[in-house]
Scaffold this motif. Structure first.
Motif, PDB file in Angstrom:
ATOM      1  N   ASP A 323       0.811  -1.226   0.000  1.00  0.00           N
ATOM      2  CA  ASP A 323       0.000   0.000   0.000  1.00  0.00           C
ATOM      3  C   ASP A 323       0.844   1.274   0.000  1.00  0.00           C
ATOM      4  OD1 ASP A 323      -2.392  -1.452   0.013  1.00  0.00           O
ATOM      5  OD2 ASP A 323      -2.388  -1.586   2.194  1.00  0.00           O
ATOM      6  N   GLY A 324       2.166   1.143  -0.083  1.00  0.00           N
ATOM      7  CA  GLY A 324       3.028   2.330  -0.127  1.00  0.00           C
ATOM      8  C   GLY A 324       2.920   3.195   1.111  1.00  0.00           C
ATOM      9  N   VAL A 325       2.796   2.582   2.289  1.00  0.00           N
ATOM     10  CA  VAL A 325       2.619   3.327   3.541  1.00  0.00           C
ATOM     11  C   VAL A 325       3.974   3.883   4.002  1.00  0.00           C
ATOM     12  CG1 VAL A 325       1.933   3.167   5.963  1.00  0.00           C
ATOM     13  CG2 VAL A 325       0.652   1.907   4.204  1.00  0.00           C
ATOM     14  N   TRP A 326       3.991   5.166   4.402  1.00  0.00           N
ATOM     15  CA  TRP A 326       5.220   5.812   4.862  1.00  0.00           C
ATOM     16  C   TRP A 326       4.951   6.598   6.143  1.00  0.00           C
ATOM     17  CZ3 TRP A 326       5.081  11.082   5.408  1.00  0.00           C
ATOM     18  CH2 TRP A 326       4.094  11.778   4.693  1.00  0.00           C
ATOM     19  N   GLU A 327       6.017   6.806   6.923  1.00  0.00           N
ATOM     20  CA  GLU A 327       5.962   7.613   8.141  1.00  0.00           C
ATOM     21  C   GLU A 327       7.216   8.462   8.220  1.00  0.00           C
ATOM     22  OE1 GLU A 327       3.394   4.713  11.143  1.00  0.00           O
ATOM     23  OE2 GLU A 327       5.584   4.677  11.222  1.00  0.00           O
ATOM     24  N   ALA A 328       7.084   9.661   8.787  1.00  0.00           N
ATOM     25  CA  ALA A 328       8.203  10.600   8.901  1.00  0.00           C
ATOM     26  C   ALA A 328       8.392  10.993  10.364  1.00  0.00           C
ATOM     27  CB  ALA A 328       7.950  11.840   8.055  1.00  0.00           C
ATOM     28  N   PHE A 329       9.668  10.924  10.847  1.00  0.00           N
ATOM     29  CA  PHE A 329      10.004  11.246  12.225  1.00  0.00           C
ATOM     30  C   PHE A 329      11.088  12.321  12.235  1.00  0.00           C
ATOM     31  CE2 PHE A 329       8.337   7.016  12.190  1.00  0.00           C
ATOM     32  CZ  PHE A 329       7.657   6.839  13.388  1.00  0.00           C
ATOM     33  N   GLN A 330      10.895  13.330  13.091  1.00  0.00           N
ATOM     34  CA  GLN A 330      11.916  14.353  13.308  1.00  0.00           C
ATOM     35  C   GLN A 330      12.214  14.446  14.786  1.00  0.00           C
ATOM     36  OE1 GLN A 330      11.429  18.151  11.303  1.00  0.00           O
ATOM     37  NE2 GLN A 330      12.472  19.256  12.944  1.00  0.00           N
ATOM     38  N   ASP A 331      13.498  14.298  15.145  1.00  0.00           N
ATOM     39  CA  ASP A 331      13.953  14.352  16.536  1.00  0.00           C
ATOM     40  C   ASP A 331      13.201  13.359  17.412  1.00  0.00           C
ATOM     41  OD1 ASP A 331      15.738  16.382  15.844  1.00  0.00           O
ATOM     42  OD2 ASP A 331      14.202  17.928  16.128  1.00  0.00           O
ATOM     43  N   ASP A 383      16.471  -2.675   5.947  1.00  0.00           N
ATOM     44  CA  ASP A 383      15.534  -3.254   4.989  1.00  0.00           C
ATOM     45  C   ASP A 383      14.229  -3.666   5.663  1.00  0.00           C
ATOM     46  OD1 ASP A 383      16.384  -5.412   6.433  1.00  0.00           O
ATOM     47  OD2 ASP A 383      17.117  -6.572   4.712  1.00  0.00           O
ATOM     48  N   ARG A 384      13.871  -2.958   6.694  1.00  0.00           N
ATOM     49  CA  ARG A 384      12.614  -3.191   7.415  1.00  0.00           C
ATOM     50  C   ARG A 384      12.141  -1.877   8.021  1.00  0.00           C
ATOM     51  NH1 ARG A 384      13.225  -3.435  12.984  1.00  0.00           N
ATOM     52  NH2 ARG A 384      15.407  -3.401  13.720  1.00  0.00           N
ATOM     53  N   LYS A 385      10.910  -1.889   8.486  1.00  0.00           N
ATOM     54  CA  LYS A 385      10.342  -0.704   9.131  1.00  0.00           C
ATOM     55  C   LYS A 385      10.693  -0.730  10.615  1.00  0.00           C
ATOM     56  CE  LYS A 385       5.911   1.468  10.220  1.00  0.00           C
ATOM     57  NZ  LYS A 385       4.430   1.363  10.080  1.00  0.00           N
ATOM     58  N   LEU A 386      11.456   0.262  11.073  1.00  0.00           N
ATOM     59  CA  LEU A 386      11.785   0.350  12.489  1.00  0.00           C
ATOM     60  C   LEU A 386      10.559   0.778  13.296  1.00  0.00           C
ATOM     61  CD1 LEU A 386      15.314   2.044  12.651  1.00  0.00           C
ATOM     62  CD2 LEU A 386      14.744  -0.384  12.455  1.00  0.00           C
ATOM     63  N   SER A 387      10.536   0.355  14.529  1.00  0.00           N
ATOM     64  CA  SER A 387       9.437   0.744  15.414  1.00  0.00           C
ATOM     65  C   SER A 387       9.652   2.162  15.940  1.00  0.00           C
ATOM     66  CB  SER A 387       9.347  -0.238  16.593  1.00  0.00           C
ATOM     67  OG  SER A 387      10.505  -0.109  17.422  1.00  0.00           O
ATOM     68  N   VAL A 388       8.605   2.709  16.545  1.00  0.00           N
ATOM     69  CA  VAL A 388       8.689   4.052  17.123  1.00  0.00           C
ATOM     70  C   VAL A 388       9.756   4.096  18.209  1.00  0.00           C
ATOM     71  CG1 VAL A 388       7.433   5.821  18.396  1.00  0.00           C
ATOM     72  CG2 VAL A 388       6.289   4.559  16.570  1.00  0.00           C
ATOM     73  N   GLY A 389       9.830   3.046  19.032  1.00  0.00           N
ATOM     74  CA  GLY A 389      10.823   3.002  20.093  1.00  0.00           C
ATOM     75  C   GLY A 389      12.247   2.940  19.560  1.00  0.00           C
ATOM     76  N   GLU A 390      12.460   2.165  18.492  1.00  0.00           N
ATOM     77  CA  GLU A 390      13.793   2.060  17.907  1.00  0.00           C
ATOM     78  C   GLU A 390      14.250   3.408  17.338  1.00  0.00           C
ATOM     79  OE1 GLU A 390      14.141  -2.544  16.389  1.00  0.00           O
ATOM     80  OE2 GLU A 390      12.806  -1.182  15.298  1.00  0.00           O
ATOM     81  N   ILE A 391      13.330   4.116  16.724  1.00  0.00           N
ATOM     82  CA  ILE A 391      13.672   5.425  16.162  1.00  0.00           C
ATOM     83  C   ILE A 391      13.955   6.419  17.278  1.00  0.00           C
ATOM     84  CG2 ILE A 391      12.740   7.383  14.856  1.00  0.00           C
ATOM     85  CD1 ILE A 391      11.304   5.357  13.078  1.00  0.00           C
TER      86      ILE A 391
END
Length: 432
Positions: A323-331, A383-391
């Motif tokens: 589905d081409g899902v993306w997320e963006a994180f800053q700081d 090559d995977r989606k990191l979790s919120v905690g990992e980021i």
């Protein structure tokens, strides 16, 4: 009855014409009479007056057109004089600024008419070139000061001798720049040799960059291979870093890095990944007044990042082909998300990953206006989606922070070109 009336009218018309023709002989041929048919219900005098009016209007119109033509002719002559004057001024300016050198690189992409020529430096005018040289010299001075501090702490005789040599080189370059400024101000004929002079200065700068880089290698042994940052001080088409290994095929990814920039408009292109046949396979770019964007297979998603404030920021982007899902994180904080970004399109392997430049063609076609300006560090790819905690662990420099399993930030993983420099950097200790 109607036919009889028509016949009478035609006879009267012919008689009047014969009468008028005979009357013209009395005026010696100086006057000409024209026969005109008149409707049966119209007065002959009124018809004659009506037929004479257009002639006067036509004469007036002709006079007006003649005056207009004369005015236009005078305007054209004035414009020609202005064009000649401007052409003369342009020729004088070109003789002072020197001829531009065409880009002769094989496979170079020709820009369409009406677009900026950004395949060379942003500007090759005397003032802009001097500004770029001044910025380059300032960057070299900062690097030299860092080396001086290092040499003082280590009491290295070799480092001191190299420092003196480099300082002498910088002094010579400053003298050349000052001489060039004086030549521009005085308008001396020596400006015609500007191209050769610029070539000598740039050649010396390249040599100076190489000597400082060699000296900085001595410091590399005293720091971990991942504790460094890349600095791109100028917006050019020749400063960049190339990742030595390619990327594998990926159905999901996470890209994270530390960025610092105050460039405006737009910080440029922190990285671009191109494969044969698709130059925009994976690109992160902030160009002009547009927001930062991520491109996958030339499909675009706008990212809610605000980073051009001259401070360090940690950014991450995650994406999955489903589905081409993306997320963006800053700081460490999620700032936005979306979907339908190149859905069901895996990232293709065997490409070329470049830091600091946007690839218009595979491995080249760099555009100076899209180049990254600022500092970049701790660039990692998974090559995977990191979790919120990992980021969050990455953004806060936690001991639990992971390194990229596809690409990890190491000095030995990069080749650096064009004068981009490396400095010691430890995340969360040098922030702002």
């Amino acid at each position: 009855m109607q036919a009889t009336r028509n016949g009478i009218y035609w006879r009267l018309f012919l008689i009047s014409c014969l009468f008028l023709q005979s009357s013209t002989q009395d005026f010696g041929g100086q006057t000409q009479f024209i026969c005109t048919s008149v409707p049966k219900d119209m007065d002959i005098c009124a018809a004659t007056l009506q037929n004479s009016v257009p002639g006067d209007d036509l004469k007036t119109t002709v006079m007006q057109l003649r005056e207009t033509v004369l005015q236009q002719k005078e305007t054209i002559m004035n414009q020609k004089e202005t064009i000649r004057e401007l052409t003369s001024k342009l020729a004088r300016c070109e003789s002072q600024s020197g001829p531009e050198v065409a880009d002769a690189r094989p496979g170079g992409r020709r820009k369409e008419a009406g677009t900026k020529n950004t395949m060379g430096d942003v500007s090759r005018g005397p003032a802009d070139t001097l500004a770029q040289l001044s910025q380059t010299l300032q960057s070299l001075k900062q690097r030299l000061e860092s080396l001086e501090q290092f040499s003082r702490s280590n009491n290295s005789v070799q480092a001191n001798s190299l420092k003196d040599l480099l300082q002498s080189k910088i002094d010579d370059l400053e003298k050349q720049v000052l001489s060039r400024v004086n030549s521009i101000e005085e308008g001396k004929p020596g400006l015609r040799n500007e191209t050769e002079q610029r070539g000598r200065v740039e050649s010396t700068l390249t040599s100076l960059h190489q000597r400082i880089t060699d000296l900085e290698k001595g410091q590399r042994e005293n720091r971990p291979l991942d504790k460094f940052q890349l600095t791109f001080p100028l917006r050019t088409n020749y400063m960049y870093a190339k990742v030595k290994k390619s990327l594998p095929e990926m159905y999901a990814l996470t890209v994270c890095m530390w960025l610092k920039s105050n460039a405006s408009p737009g910080v440029g292109t922190p990285f671009s990944y191109a494969v044969p046949g698709q130059a925009n396979e994976l690109v992160l770019i902030e160009w002009g007044n547009n927001p930062m964007e991520i491109l996958i297979n030339d499909k675009v998603a706008k990212l809610p990042f605000l980073i051009n404030d001259g401070k360090w920021h940690h950014i991450c982007v995650t994406w999955t082909t489903r589905d081409g899902v993306w997320e963006a994180f800053q700081d460490g904080v999620k700032r936005g998300s979306g979907e339908n970004l190149a859905p069901y399109h895996p990232i293709k392997p065997q490409g070329l990953l470049i830091l600091g430049q946007e690839q218009d063609t595979y491995g080249g076609g760099f555009d100076a206006t899209q180049a990254f300006v600022g500092d970049l560090a701790n660039f990692h790819i998974w090559d995977r989606k990191l979790s919120v905690g990992e980021i969050y662990n990455l953004a806060t420099c936690s001991s639990k922070a992971q390194v990229g399993n596809v690409f990890a930030w190491l000095e030995t993983s990069l080749d650096i070109y064009g004068g981009a420099s490396k400095w010691t950097f430890e995340a969360c200790r040098q922030l702002n």
